[in-house]
Design a protein around this motif. Structure first.
Motif, PDB file in Angstrom:
ATOM      1  N   CYS A  62       0.781  -1.077   0.083  1.00  0.00           N
ATOM      2  CA  CYS A  62       0.099   0.073   0.062  1.00  0.00           C
ATOM      3  C   CYS A  62       1.126   1.160  -0.050  1.00  0.00           C
ATOM      4  CB  CYS A  62      -0.787   0.031   1.145  1.00  0.00           C
ATOM      5  SG  CYS A  62       0.002   0.134   2.804  1.00  0.00           S
ATOM      6  N   ALA A  63       0.571   2.303  -0.269  1.00  0.00           N
ATOM      7  CA  ALA A  63       1.039   3.667  -0.424  1.00  0.00           C
ATOM      8  C   ALA A  63       0.253   4.653   0.684  1.00  0.00           C
ATOM      9  CB  ALA A  63       1.276   4.025  -1.778  1.00  0.00           C
ATOM     10  N   PHE A  64       0.876   5.515   1.222  1.00  0.00           N
ATOM     11  CA  PHE A  64       0.372   6.681   2.047  1.00  0.00           C
ATOM     12  C   PHE A  64       1.075   7.740   1.861  1.00  0.00           C
ATOM     13  CE2 PHE A  64       3.684   4.422   4.368  1.00  0.00           C
ATOM     14  CZ  PHE A  64       4.581   5.554   4.981  1.00  0.00           C
ATOM     15  N   ILE A  65       0.539   8.903   2.309  1.00  0.00           N
ATOM     16  CA  ILE A  65       1.090  10.289   1.974  1.00  0.00           C
ATOM     17  C   ILE A  65       1.500  11.000   3.594  1.00  0.00           C
ATOM     18  CG2 ILE A  65       0.539  12.731   1.457  1.00  0.00           C
ATOM     19  CD1 ILE A  65      -1.542  11.880  -0.665  1.00  0.00           C
ATOM     20  N   CYS A  66       2.634  11.259   3.645  1.00  0.00           N
ATOM     21  CA  CYS A  66       3.231  11.624   4.872  1.00  0.00           C
ATOM     22  C   CYS A  66       3.534  12.984   5.039  1.00  0.00           C
ATOM     23  CB  CYS A  66       4.446  10.783   5.399  1.00  0.00           C
ATOM     24  SG  CYS A  66       5.735  10.883   3.917  1.00  0.00           S
ATOM     25  N   GLY A  67       3.165  13.935   4.009  1.00  0.00           N
ATOM     26  CA  GLY A  67       3.591  15.375   3.944  1.00  0.00           C
ATOM     27  C   GLY A  67       3.137  16.050   2.600  1.00  0.00           C
ATOM     28  N   VAL A  68       3.516  17.129   2.424  1.00  0.00           N
ATOM     29  CA  VAL A  68       3.251  17.873   1.176  1.00  0.00           C
ATOM     30  C   VAL A  68       3.848  17.025  -0.015  1.00  0.00           C
ATOM     31  CG1 VAL A  68       3.295  20.020  -0.108  1.00  0.00           C
ATOM     32  CG2 VAL A  68       2.909  20.050   2.419  1.00  0.00           C
ATOM     33  N   PRO A  91      -7.370  -1.640   5.351  1.00  0.00           N
ATOM     34  CA  PRO A  91      -7.104  -0.492   6.382  1.00  0.00           C
ATOM     35  C   PRO A  91      -6.634   0.920   5.749  1.00  0.00           C
ATOM     36  CG  PRO A  91      -5.572  -2.231   6.647  1.00  0.00           C
ATOM     37  CD  PRO A  91      -6.413  -2.685   5.405  1.00  0.00           C
ATOM     38  N   LYS A  92      -6.442   1.714   6.671  1.00  0.00           N
ATOM     39  CA  LYS A  92      -5.556   3.031   6.087  1.00  0.00           C
ATOM     40  C   LYS A  92      -4.114   2.656   5.989  1.00  0.00           C
ATOM     41  CE  LYS A  92      -5.037   7.945   6.992  1.00  0.00           C
ATOM     42  NZ  LYS A  92      -5.445   9.001   7.950  1.00  0.00           N
ATOM     43  N   CYS A  93      -3.480   2.881   5.016  1.00  0.00           N
ATOM     44  CA  CYS A  93      -1.970   2.634   4.996  1.00  0.00           C
ATOM     45  C   CYS A  93      -1.184   3.572   5.961  1.00  0.00           C
ATOM     46  CB  CYS A  93      -1.386   2.397   3.864  1.00  0.00           C
ATOM     47  SG  CYS A  93       0.163   1.852   3.593  1.00  0.00           S
ATOM     48  N   HIS A  94      -0.239   2.889   6.766  1.00  0.00           N
ATOM     49  CA  HIS A  94       0.621   3.817   7.494  1.00  0.00           C
ATOM     50  C   HIS A  94       2.165   2.798   7.858  1.00  0.00           C
ATOM     51  CE1 HIS A  94      -0.838   2.070  11.248  1.00  0.00           C
ATOM     52  NE2 HIS A  94      -2.045   2.268  10.687  1.00  0.00           N
ATOM     53  N   ARG A  95       2.771   3.354   8.638  1.00  0.00           N
ATOM     54  CA  ARG A  95       4.209   2.854   8.794  1.00  0.00           C
ATOM     55  C   ARG A  95       4.082   1.651   9.728  1.00  0.00           C
ATOM     56  NH1 ARG A  95       6.720   7.858   7.529  1.00  0.00           N
ATOM     57  NH2 ARG A  95       7.956   7.737   5.773  1.00  0.00           N
ATOM     58  N   TYR A 113       0.268  -4.171   4.410  1.00  0.00           N
ATOM     59  CA  TYR A 113      -1.011  -4.450   5.729  1.00  0.00           C
ATOM     60  C   TYR A 113      -1.469  -5.794   5.423  1.00  0.00           C
ATOM     61  CZ  TYR A 113      -4.212  -4.312   1.647  1.00  0.00           C
ATOM     62  OH  TYR A 113      -4.982  -4.458   0.558  1.00  0.00           O
ATOM     63  N   PRO A 114      -1.862  -6.269   6.795  1.00  0.00           N
ATOM     64  CA  PRO A 114      -2.283  -7.616   6.827  1.00  0.00           C
ATOM     65  C   PRO A 114      -3.336  -7.931   5.895  1.00  0.00           C
ATOM     66  CG  PRO A 114      -2.547  -6.805   8.907  1.00  0.00           C
ATOM     67  CD  PRO A 114      -2.055  -5.878   8.147  1.00  0.00           C
ATOM     68  N   CYS A 115      -3.715  -8.860   5.266  1.00  0.00           N
ATOM     69  CA  CYS A 115      -4.887  -9.414   4.453  1.00  0.00           C
ATOM     70  C   CYS A 115      -5.690 -10.321   5.184  1.00  0.00           C
ATOM     71  CB  CYS A 115      -4.458  -9.692   3.106  1.00  0.00           C
ATOM     72  SG  CYS A 115      -6.074 -10.240   2.127  1.00  0.00           S
ATOM     73  N   LEU A 116      -6.775 -10.016   5.798  1.00  0.00           N
ATOM     74  CA  LEU A 116      -7.695 -10.880   6.670  1.00  0.00           C
ATOM     75  C   LEU A 116      -8.785 -11.404   5.543  1.00  0.00           C
ATOM     76  CD1 LEU A 116      -8.928 -12.001   9.343  1.00  0.00           C
ATOM     77  CD2 LEU A 116     -10.215  -9.920   9.668  1.00  0.00           C
ATOM     78  N   GLN A 117      -8.901 -12.753   5.735  1.00  0.00           N
ATOM     79  CA  GLN A 117      -9.845 -13.581   5.077  1.00  0.00           C
ATOM     80  C   GLN A 117     -11.030 -13.983   5.847  1.00  0.00           C
ATOM     81  OE1 GLN A 117      -7.476 -16.149   2.480  1.00  0.00           O
ATOM     82  NE2 GLN A 117      -7.347 -14.633   0.857  1.00  0.00           N
TER      83      GLN A 117
END
Length: 269
Positions: free
Chosen positions: A93-99, A142-146, A107-111
């Protein structure tokens, strides 16, 4: 006798001229004016453009909503949990950490595998329609983060929730027209959303058709009024020369008789 003849010739020529004028006036305002089309005004052109734009926009809304909503309709059923599983391979996944900062994570994939009560078919459960479109392999995205531990904790909490179901049926939704093994837990588009999606385009379409119909009716009534006005002018224009002709005839006869008596008075015995 010369005077009488002259007055008769003058009266005859006036009759011919009046008759020609009456015929010309009668034919100039008859059928050609009935079929003549009045030029539309600027306000009518704008109203027609608005009406057709509203109808075109409503048709476009029907088309788009039919693709996005009506094709995703699902029927209600009951599901029971068979098993839950977190895949070993985490999803990228990818996320934005600033400008100007963009980061990548996993992220874990729950089935969650369930059993459809009405058919006994095994299916993969998803949270809603968006979860199916984003990633059809996982229950949710889920929302992607570190923070990998936080993502894993959230997935384990949801897994524990379904594990405690212990075969208890719960409501789910499936697509009867689609043979895929995807079912959802929550419907994003309920009956109220469908009502608004159909009501407002329909209202816009009827409003546009009403505007176009009113403009057409106004143009027809204007043309009808012009038709009867032209017919009335022709009728009045045909009567006036006839009255003048009758008055001139009476004056000519009186004048001729007066001159005849004057000639006989001076005629020698």
């Amino acid at each position: 006798m010369t005077l009488t003849t002259g007055s008769g010739g003058t009266m005859s020529s006036w009759r011919m001229h009046a008759g020609k004028n009456r015929n010309i006036d009668h034919h100039d305002g008859d059928l050609p004016d009935v079929h003549k089309k009045l030029p539309p005004s600027a306000g009518e052109d704008r109203a027609m453009l608005l009406g057709f734009a509203m109808m075109g926009f409503s048709v476009l809304m029907f088309f788009l909503l039919g693709i996005t909503i009506l094709n995703t309709q699902r029927e209600e059923s009951n599901c029971t949990v068979i098993r839950t599983h977190i895949m070993d391979d985490w999803m990228d996944c990818a996320f934005i950490c600033g400008v100007d900062c963009r980061g990548e994570g996993k992220y874990p994939c729950l089935q969650v595998f369930v059993n459809l009560t009405h058919s006994g078919q095994k299916a993969l459960l998803h949270y809603n329609e968006e979860a199916v479109q984003i990633n059809s392999k996982c229950f949710y995205t889920p929302k992607c983060h570190r923070d990998r531990n936080d993502l894993l904790t959230s997935a384990l909490d949801i897994k524990e929730f379904f594990d405690h179901k212990n075969g208890t049926p719960f409501t789910c939704f499936y697509s009867p027209d689609n043979q895929s093994e995807d079912v959802i837990l929550i419907k994003k588009y309920d009956q109220m959303v469908l009502f608004h999606c159909l009501f407002w385009p329909t209202l816009t379409l009827l409003g546009g058709a009403l505007i176009v119909g009113m403009v057409r009716l106004t143009q027809y009534l204007s043309l009808l009024c012009e038709k009867y006005s032209a017919a009335h002018r022709d009728e009045v224009g045909g009567k006036v020369p006839y009255v003048e002709q009758h008055q001139f005839k009476l004056w000519s006869v009186g004048r001729s008789k007066a001159r005849s008596r004057e000639i006989l008075r001076w005629w020698p015995d």
